[in-house]
Scaffold this motif. Structure first.
Motif, PDB file in Angstrom:
ATOM      1  N   ARG A   5      78.623  14.772 -23.491  1.00  9.36           N
ATOM      2  CA  ARG A   5      78.939  14.345 -22.130  1.00  9.36           C
ATOM      3  C   ARG A   5      80.449  14.234 -21.946  1.00  9.36           C
ATOM      4  O   ARG A   5      80.996  14.651 -20.914  1.00  9.36           O
ATOM      5  N   THR A   6      81.130  13.693 -22.928  1.00  7.34           N
ATOM      6  CA  THR A   6      82.580  13.576 -22.852  1.00  7.34           C
ATOM      7  C   THR A   6      83.227  14.946 -22.722  1.00  7.34           C
ATOM      8  O   THR A   6      84.153  15.149 -21.921  1.00  7.34           O
ATOM      9  N   GLN A   8      81.884  17.700 -21.498  1.00  5.92           N
ATOM     10  CA  GLN A   8      81.573  18.260 -20.190  1.00  5.92           C
ATOM     11  C   GLN A   8      82.443  17.645 -19.100  1.00  5.92           C
ATOM     12  O   GLN A   8      82.957  18.350 -18.219  1.00  5.92           O
ATOM     13  N   VAL A   9      82.603  16.330 -19.165  1.00  8.18           N
ATOM     14  CA  VAL A   9      83.422  15.633 -18.169  1.00  8.18           C
ATOM     15  C   VAL A   9      84.877  16.087 -18.266  1.00  8.18           C
ATOM     16  O   VAL A   9      85.541  16.333 -17.252  1.00  8.18           O
ATOM     17  N   ARG A  10      85.395  16.200 -19.491  1.00  9.83           N
ATOM     18  CA  ARG A  10      86.786  16.639 -19.689  1.00  9.83           C
ATOM     19  C   ARG A  10      87.003  18.023 -19.082  1.00  9.83           C
ATOM     20  O   ARG A  10      87.986  18.257 -18.368  1.00  9.83           O
ATOM     21  N   PHE A  13      86.626  17.852 -14.986  1.00 11.04           N
ATOM     22  CA  PHE A  13      87.764  17.256 -14.294  1.00 11.04           C
ATOM     23  C   PHE A  13      89.031  18.065 -14.502  1.00 11.04           C
ATOM     24  O   PHE A  13      89.905  18.084 -13.625  1.00 11.04           O
ATOM     25  N   THR A  78      91.063  13.720 -20.111  1.00 13.19           N
ATOM     26  CA  THR A  78      91.394  15.042 -19.598  1.00 13.19           C
ATOM     27  C   THR A  78      92.908  15.248 -19.574  1.00 13.19           C
ATOM     28  O   THR A  78      93.607  14.649 -18.754  1.00 13.19           O
ATOM     29  N   ASN A 125      80.711   8.347 -15.408  1.00 14.20           N
ATOM     30  CA  ASN A 125      80.953   9.535 -16.220  1.00 14.20           C
ATOM     31  C   ASN A 125      80.840   9.277 -17.722  1.00 14.20           C
ATOM     32  O   ASN A 125      81.000  10.212 -18.511  1.00 14.20           O
ATOM     33  N   TYR A 187      77.697  17.613  -9.130  1.00 16.95           N
ATOM     34  CA  TYR A 187      77.558  16.575 -10.151  1.00 16.95           C
ATOM     35  C   TYR A 187      77.759  15.180  -9.564  1.00 16.95           C
ATOM     36  O   TYR A 187      77.162  14.203 -10.040  1.00 16.95           O
ATOM     37  N   SER A 191      75.574  11.911 -10.607  1.00 16.61           N
ATOM     38  CA  SER A 191      76.100  10.831 -11.449  1.00 16.61           C
ATOM     39  C   SER A 191      75.742   9.462 -10.886  1.00 16.61           C
ATOM     40  O   SER A 191      75.548   8.503 -11.644  1.00 16.61           O
TER      41      SER A 191
END
Length: 234
Positions: A5-6, A8-10, A13, A78, A125, A187, A191
């Motif tokens: 998940r980390t 994907q978020v990085r 964003f 990010t 997130n 997304y 979320s």
């Protein structure tokens, strides 16, 4: 799962940095600046050493400094967000901000360092929300304050129905068109669906060991401002 998940978020964003600030203003109808001012004030930043988790492009970091924080560490997963925030800070002469790449689930600090820990539109997130709250509580000194600003679901009713229409059916395609990244803004409502409501989030903050937890609902109950205090060590 949390590590994936980390990642994907990085990546997500990182793709939307160029239009991120503009879209924040548009999606919030210009209210996000006021929300961040309230969040900064709730942290009681005068003279404080503060940590802004998920600092993004630095709006809350700079507001903490404007309201008197001695120094703010702006942490984000990010790198492109941090670069944008650093550039913004340089343009405003905010030399008291330190920009640091890091994961909210593994904060690179010892226990009890900060007078205040803040986050804005970050909690949804996290791959493991309770772990993230535990980490933020861990790095607070006794008497230090945690401040969490994020979206929440309003109570059922006419306003909630109108909000759902706006947030789920208007924002994703328009923001996707402006940003050039439709997946990122699809997304956004997803979320919120998985995020605990304001009352449950308050309980999770208490489980992290904080006391005097309070909730202030903003924007018709669509945004929640949570605060909690680390009690004196036993």
């Amino acid at each position: 799962m949390a590590i994936e998940r980390t990642r994907q978020v990085r990546e997500m964003f990182g793709r939307i940095v160029p239009r991120y600030d503009l879209l924040n203003r548009l999606m919030s109808l210009g209210m996000d600046g006021r929300w961040r001012r309230l969040a900064a004030a709730a942290a009681r930043p005068e003279g404080a050493l503060a940590l802004d988790v998920g600092a993004g492009t630095g709006d809350l970091t700079l507001e903490l400094l404007r309201q008197g924080a001695r120094r703010v560490v702006a942490l984000d997963v990010t790198p492109a967000m941090l670069a944008a925030g650093r550039a913004k800070a340089m343009g405003k002469g905010a030399a008291e901000a330190r920009w640091l790449a890091g994961d909210a689930l593994r904060l690179p600090f010892p226990d009890g360092v900060f007078d205040a820990v803040t986050n804005a539109f970050v909690l949804r997130n996290l791959g493991d929300l309770q772990r993230g709250l535990d980490e933020m509580a861990r790095v607070l000194r006794p008497g230090g304050r945690l401040v969490c600003l994020d979206m929440t679901r309003p109570k059922p009713g006419l306003f909630a129905s109108l909000y759902r229409l706006y947030f789920y059916h208007f924002v994703p395609p328009v923001a996707g068109l402006i940003s050039g990244d439709r997946a990122a803004y699809r997304y956004l409502p997803q979320s919120l669906e998985a995020h605990p409501d304001a009352a449950m989030l308050a309980l999770m903050i208490e489980r992290a060991g904080l006391r005097d937890v309070s909730v202030r609902l903003l924007a018709g109950g669509t945004v929640a401002l949570h605060t909690g205090v680390r009690p004196p060590d036993a």
